[in-house]
Write a protein that holds these residues in place. Sequence first.
Motif, PDB file in Angstrom:
ATOM      1  N   ARG A 199       0.759  -1.233   0.035  1.00 14.55           N
ATOM      2  CA  ARG A 199      -0.151  -0.004   0.030  1.00 14.55           C
ATOM      3  C   ARG A 199       0.860   1.223   0.029  1.00 14.55           C
ATOM      4  NH1 ARG A 199      -4.252   1.455   4.777  1.00 14.55           N
ATOM      5  NH2 ARG A 199      -2.339   2.633   5.684  1.00 14.55           N
ATOM      6  N   ALA A 200       2.052   1.039   0.592  1.00 13.92           N
ATOM      7  CA  ALA A 200       2.865   2.437   0.750  1.00 13.92           C
ATOM      8  C   ALA A 200       3.429   2.714  -0.727  1.00 13.92           C
ATOM      9  CB  ALA A 200       3.887   2.289   1.677  1.00 13.92           C
ATOM     10  N   GLU A 201       3.859   1.761  -1.591  1.00 11.49           N
ATOM     11  CA  GLU A 201       4.308   1.940  -2.581  1.00 11.49           C
ATOM     12  C   GLU A 201       3.126   2.546  -3.681  1.00 11.49           C
ATOM     13  OE1 GLU A 201       5.482  -2.067  -3.930  1.00 11.49           O
ATOM     14  OE2 GLU A 201       7.530  -1.768  -2.580  1.00 11.49           O
ATOM     15  N   ILE A 202       1.869   2.184  -3.461  1.00 11.47           N
ATOM     16  CA  ILE A 202       0.974   2.895  -4.229  1.00 11.47           C
ATOM     17  C   ILE A 202       0.784   4.152  -3.892  1.00 11.47           C
ATOM     18  CG2 ILE A 202      -1.547   2.543  -4.760  1.00 11.47           C
ATOM     19  CD1 ILE A 202      -1.315  -0.327  -4.364  1.00 11.47           C
ATOM     20  N   LYS A 203       0.833   4.350  -2.795  1.00  7.87           N
ATOM     21  CA  LYS A 203       0.646   5.995  -2.162  1.00  7.87           C
ATOM     22  C   LYS A 203       1.851   6.833  -2.787  1.00  7.87           C
ATOM     23  CE  LYS A 203      -1.004   6.521   1.623  1.00  7.87           C
ATOM     24  NZ  LYS A 203      -1.501   6.735   3.218  1.00  7.87           N
ATOM     25  N   GLY A 223       1.258   7.531  -6.295  1.00  5.56           N
ATOM     26  CA  GLY A 223       0.136   8.498  -6.275  1.00  5.56           C
ATOM     27  C   GLY A 223       0.811   9.758  -6.088  1.00  5.56           C
ATOM     28  N   VAL A 224       1.446   9.962  -5.178  1.00  8.03           N
ATOM     29  CA  VAL A 224       2.157  11.108  -4.908  1.00  8.03           C
ATOM     30  C   VAL A 224       3.264  11.700  -5.711  1.00  8.03           C
ATOM     31  CG1 VAL A 224       3.839  12.432  -3.049  1.00  8.03           C
ATOM     32  CG2 VAL A 224       1.965  10.733  -2.249  1.00  8.03           C
ATOM     33  N   LEU A 279       2.320  14.499   4.466  1.00  5.75           N
ATOM     34  CA  LEU A 279       1.714  12.765   4.634  1.00  5.75           C
ATOM     35  C   LEU A 279       1.916  12.287   6.144  1.00  5.75           C
ATOM     36  CD1 LEU A 279       3.282  11.312   1.453  1.00  5.75           C
ATOM     37  CD2 LEU A 279       1.091  11.633   2.087  1.00  5.75           C
ATOM     38  N   ASP A 292       0.922   9.382   7.232  1.00  7.19           N
ATOM     39  CA  ASP A 292       1.177   7.956   7.327  1.00  7.19           C
ATOM     40  C   ASP A 292       2.595   7.413   7.566  1.00  7.19           C
ATOM     41  OD1 ASP A 292       1.014   5.050   6.914  1.00  7.19           O
ATOM     42  OD2 ASP A 292      -0.553   5.133   5.520  1.00  7.19           O
ATOM     43  N   GLU A 350       3.889   4.761   7.342  1.00  8.60           N
ATOM     44  CA  GLU A 350       4.370   3.735   6.490  1.00  8.60           C
ATOM     45  C   GLU A 350       5.582   4.426   5.450  1.00  8.60           C
ATOM     46  OE1 GLU A 350       1.582   0.810   4.657  1.00  8.60           O
ATOM     47  OE2 GLU A 350       0.397   2.410   5.038  1.00  8.60           O
ATOM     48  N   LEU A 351       5.524   5.688   5.279  1.00 10.87           N
ATOM     49  CA  LEU A 351       6.250   6.626   4.280  1.00 10.87           C
ATOM     50  C   LEU A 351       7.570   6.934   4.997  1.00 10.87           C
ATOM     51  CD1 LEU A 351       3.646   8.040   2.169  1.00 10.87           C
ATOM     52  CD2 LEU A 351       4.505   5.934   1.989  1.00 10.87           C
ATOM     53  N   TYR A 407       9.869   5.975  -9.462  1.00 12.10           N
ATOM     54  CA  TYR A 407       8.970   7.064  -8.662  1.00 12.10           C
ATOM     55  C   TYR A 407       9.561   8.525  -9.263  1.00 12.10           C
ATOM     56  CZ  TYR A 407       7.660   3.721  -5.352  1.00 12.10           C
ATOM     57  OH  TYR A 407       7.038   2.378  -4.712  1.00 12.10           O
TER      58      TYR A 407
END
Length: 404
Positions: free
Chosen positions: A4-8, A11-12, A128, A130, A132-133, A180
């Motif tokens: 999920r962190a990679e998807i986030k 998106g960023v 951010l 979260d 996770e990042l 990225y």
Amino acid sequence: MVKRAEIKILGVSLLIGLVVGVLDYFFGSVLLKIGDLRTDYFKSLIGWLPIVGLVIVFAYQRFGKEASKGMALLFDVHQNEKQTIPIVLIPLIMVSTWLTHLFGGSAGREGVAVQIGGTIGNKAYQWLSDEELKPDMQQLFLMMGMAAGFGGLFQTPLAATVFAFEVFRTENIKLKKIIYVLIASLTSDFVTSSLGLEKFNVLIGDGPVWWRSLSSLNVMKWLLMMVCLYVIGKLFAVFLKRFKGLLNRSLPNPYLKMTILSIVLAISIYFIGQGRYSGLGTNLIQDAFYQSVTSYDWLLKMVFTVLTLAIGFQGGEVTPLFSIGASFSFAFASFVGLPILPAVALGYIGVFSSASHTFVTAIFLAYEVFGWQMVPLALIQAVVFYLIKQEISIYPMKASKTQL
């Protein structure tokens, strides 16, 4: 399986590219109009350069002392020596660069775009929540923004991606981190292209292929020109750094420094060339490719750019470096009998590569601006530069403390 962190982060990176692309378009399109306005009304505007300089100094002293560090601040954040890039940097550097160009200073634009992008990347990281990042993503977000700034303004997303890693001397890079950064750069490039920002490019392959005329004598000529381009780039970096240091020691009061030297700059630009050496230097680039330049245009452009930036005006160094290299290479190629277009193209990327100490970036820049036929020559130049390898740059020479 994708986390999920990679998807986030993906998106960023898209969001950073979108935001920076819009800002690049706004900044770049206004700057082009300002250049036309300065050309039309040069004699009326140049006399105001000292007053404008004092306004710029006041603005940075009053509202953005930390922001005045420019690219050095981005390096501090990348090294975890600082955590925050103030958002005020964006309006300050945009407006002060517009003013510098409008009233006749000699400066570039890429430093503005890279700093804008770096600021947006830094803010995206801070906003951010979260966990996770964190905590290892600050450098990545900074680099996504910087690549988006460079890639969107020059519309060279591949070179911009490599630049973001190479300028920080990053080692042990993971592929997904490159992706990225590339996505942010491609997105910004797509935005500025779609909105209609101009891109400079010359397809060298339209004429006879340069390598068909190679001989042992011509090889020596090419190698000599590469060494000259390397020396010019390093001289620019050394002169800029040492002149800034000298001025800061001899005239520590920024208002006094700006007052005295901006008058000297305005008078010199007025009487030497009537504004020929003001602005980005794109006029010299166009002349080098399509008309002709004098044997001393490159030297005067270097002197005026160093003076403009050293005394406190804002802008970047890269486009003037492009013009210095192109102008020198035209004169050199005309004198020794090398083909003009590939020589000017090599000079365009060569002085920038030397001054910024980014050798691989220049190869991708050659491809994106001049086409694949310039890549072999650019690759040879990168090898020559690497073998000489004097660690002198317009940017701080700090090796990355983090692994990406």
